[in-house]
Design a protein around this motif. Structure first.
Motif, short mmCIF file in Angstrom:
data_model
loop_
_atom_site.label_atom_id
_atom_site.label_comp_id
_atom_site.label_asym_id
_atom_site.label_seq_id
_atom_site.Cartn_x
_atom_site.Cartn_y
_atom_site.Cartn_z
N PRO A 134 0.80 -1.23 0.00
CA PRO A 134 0.00 0.00 0.00
C PRO A 134 0.83 1.28 0.00
O PRO A 134 0.30 2.35 -0.26
CB PRO A 134 -0.84 -0.11 1.28
CG PRO A 134 -0.10 -1.05 2.15
CD PRO A 134 0.65 -1.99 1.25
N PHE A 135 2.13 1.17 0.27
CA PHE A 135 2.99 2.36 0.31
C PHE A 135 3.89 2.47 -0.91
O PHE A 135 4.25 3.57 -1.32
CB PHE A 135 3.82 2.36 1.60
CG PHE A 135 2.97 2.31 2.83
CD1 PHE A 135 2.24 3.40 3.23
CD2 PHE A 135 2.88 1.14 3.57
CE1 PHE A 135 1.42 3.37 4.34
CE2 PHE A 135 2.08 1.08 4.69
CZ PHE A 135 1.35 2.19 5.09
N GLU A 136 4.30 1.35 -1.45
CA GLU A 136 5.13 1.32 -2.66
C GLU A 136 4.36 0.48 -3.69
O GLU A 136 4.50 -0.73 -3.76
CB GLU A 136 6.49 0.69 -2.36
CG GLU A 136 7.45 0.79 -3.50
CD GLU A 136 8.80 0.17 -3.17
OE1 GLU A 136 9.45 -0.28 -4.12
OE2 GLU A 136 9.19 0.13 -1.99
N LEU A 137 3.54 1.15 -4.48
CA LEU A 137 2.54 0.48 -5.31
C LEU A 137 3.10 -0.45 -6.38
O LEU A 137 2.39 -1.32 -6.88
CB LEU A 137 1.62 1.52 -5.96
CG LEU A 137 0.89 2.45 -4.98
CD1 LEU A 137 -0.02 3.40 -5.73
CD2 LEU A 137 0.14 1.67 -3.94
N THR A 138 4.37 -0.31 -6.70
CA THR A 138 4.96 -1.20 -7.70
C THR A 138 5.56 -2.45 -7.07
O THR A 138 6.03 -3.34 -7.78
CB THR A 138 6.07 -0.47 -8.50
OG1 THR A 138 7.08 -0.04 -7.59
CG2 THR A 138 5.50 0.71 -9.27
N HIS A 139 5.51 -2.54 -5.75
CA HIS A 139 6.11 -3.67 -5.02
C HIS A 139 5.05 -4.73 -4.72
O HIS A 139 4.02 -4.44 -4.12
CB HIS A 139 6.73 -3.16 -3.72
CG HIS A 139 7.42 -4.20 -2.92
ND1 HIS A 139 7.35 -4.24 -1.56
CD2 HIS A 139 8.18 -5.26 -3.28
CE1 HIS A 139 8.05 -5.25 -1.12
NE2 HIS A 139 8.56 -5.89 -2.15
N ASP A 140 5.31 -5.97 -5.12
CA ASP A 140 4.43 -7.10 -4.84
C ASP A 140 4.92 -7.78 -3.57
O ASP A 140 5.93 -8.48 -3.57
CB ASP A 140 4.46 -8.08 -6.03
CG ASP A 140 3.65 -9.34 -5.80
OD1 ASP A 140 2.96 -9.43 -4.77
OD2 ASP A 140 3.72 -10.23 -6.66
N LEU A 141 4.20 -7.60 -2.47
CA LEU A 141 4.59 -8.19 -1.19
C LEU A 141 4.55 -9.71 -1.23
O LEU A 141 5.25 -10.38 -0.47
CB LEU A 141 3.67 -7.69 -0.07
CG LEU A 141 3.77 -6.21 0.25
CD1 LEU A 141 2.65 -5.81 1.20
CD2 LEU A 141 5.11 -5.87 0.84
N GLY A 142 3.74 -10.27 -2.11
CA GLY A 142 3.61 -11.72 -2.19
C GLY A 142 4.60 -12.39 -3.10
O GLY A 142 4.56 -13.62 -3.25
N ARG A 143 5.52 -11.65 -3.67
CA ARG A 143 6.44 -12.27 -4.64
C ARG A 143 7.40 -13.26 -4.00
O ARG A 143 8.04 -14.02 -4.69
CB ARG A 143 7.20 -11.21 -5.43
CG ARG A 143 8.24 -10.50 -4.65
CD ARG A 143 8.88 -9.44 -5.49
NE ARG A 143 9.83 -8.74 -4.64
CZ ARG A 143 10.86 -8.10 -5.06
NH1 ARG A 143 11.11 -8.06 -6.34
NH2 ARG A 143 11.66 -7.50 -4.23
N VAL A 144 7.48 -13.28 -2.69
CA VAL A 144 8.31 -14.27 -2.00
C VAL A 144 7.59 -15.61 -1.85
O VAL A 144 8.19 -16.59 -1.43
CB VAL A 144 8.77 -13.77 -0.61
CG1 VAL A 144 9.65 -12.53 -0.75
CG2 VAL A 144 7.58 -13.48 0.28
N CYS A 145 6.34 -15.64 -2.20
CA CYS A 145 5.54 -16.87 -2.10
C CYS A 145 5.95 -17.83 -3.21
O CYS A 145 5.87 -17.51 -4.39
CB CYS A 145 4.07 -16.51 -2.21
SG CYS A 145 2.96 -17.91 -2.02
N ASP A 146 6.37 -19.02 -2.81
CA ASP A 146 6.75 -20.03 -3.80
C ASP A 146 5.58 -21.01 -4.00
O ASP A 146 4.58 -20.94 -3.28
CB ASP A 146 8.03 -20.74 -3.37
CG ASP A 146 7.89 -21.49 -2.05
OD1 ASP A 146 6.77 -21.78 -1.60
OD2 ASP A 146 8.94 -21.80 -1.45
N PRO A 147 5.68 -21.90 -4.97
CA PRO A 147 4.58 -22.83 -5.24
C PRO A 147 4.17 -23.66 -4.03
O PRO A 147 2.98 -23.91 -3.82
CB PRO A 147 5.12 -23.71 -6.37
CG PRO A 147 6.08 -22.83 -7.09
CD PRO A 147 6.74 -22.03 -6.00
N GLN A 148 5.12 -24.08 -3.21
CA GLN A 148 4.80 -24.89 -2.02
C GLN A 148 3.98 -24.08 -1.01
O GLN A 148 2.99 -24.55 -0.46
CB GLN A 148 6.09 -25.40 -1.36
CG GLN A 148 5.86 -26.19 -0.08
CD GLN A 148 5.08 -27.47 -0.30
OE1 GLN A 148 5.22 -28.12 -1.33
NE2 GLN A 148 4.24 -27.82 0.65
N THR A 149 4.39 -22.84 -0.75
CA THR A 149 3.68 -21.99 0.19
C THR A 149 2.27 -21.69 -0.31
O THR A 149 1.31 -21.71 0.46
CB THR A 149 4.45 -20.68 0.42
OG1 THR A 149 5.76 -20.99 0.86
CG2 THR A 149 3.77 -19.79 1.45
#
Length: 79
Positions: free
Chosen positions: A57-72
């Protein structure tokens, strides 16, 4: 409350469109990956880095979920 948590897991286990959707805390709803420009794989990374997209919500180009891998992601869907 417990109902809120159950609703969260129901939404993200059964209803949310992971292939085309983005969670937006800023808008209190969902956006599309197309709107955010998160439809292509990032260069230099193996696999898709945008499996579970959550807009910062503060850096609109940043995907907070990009650390999510297929297993997670699979574990989230199984809850």
């Amino acid at each position: 409350s417990g109902e809120l948590l159950v609703g969260f897991f129901r939404c993200y286990a059964r209803e949310f469109d992971f292939k085309g959707g983005v969670v937006s805390v800023r808008t209190g709803g969902h956006l599309s990956k197309h709107e955010k420009g998160w439809t292509t794989k990032e260069r230099g990374f193996r696999g898709d880095r945008h499996l579970f997209c959550i807009e910062d919500p503060f850096e609109l180009t940043h995907d907070l979920g990009r650390v999510c891998d297929p297993q997670t992601l699979s574990e989230v869907k199984q809850e």
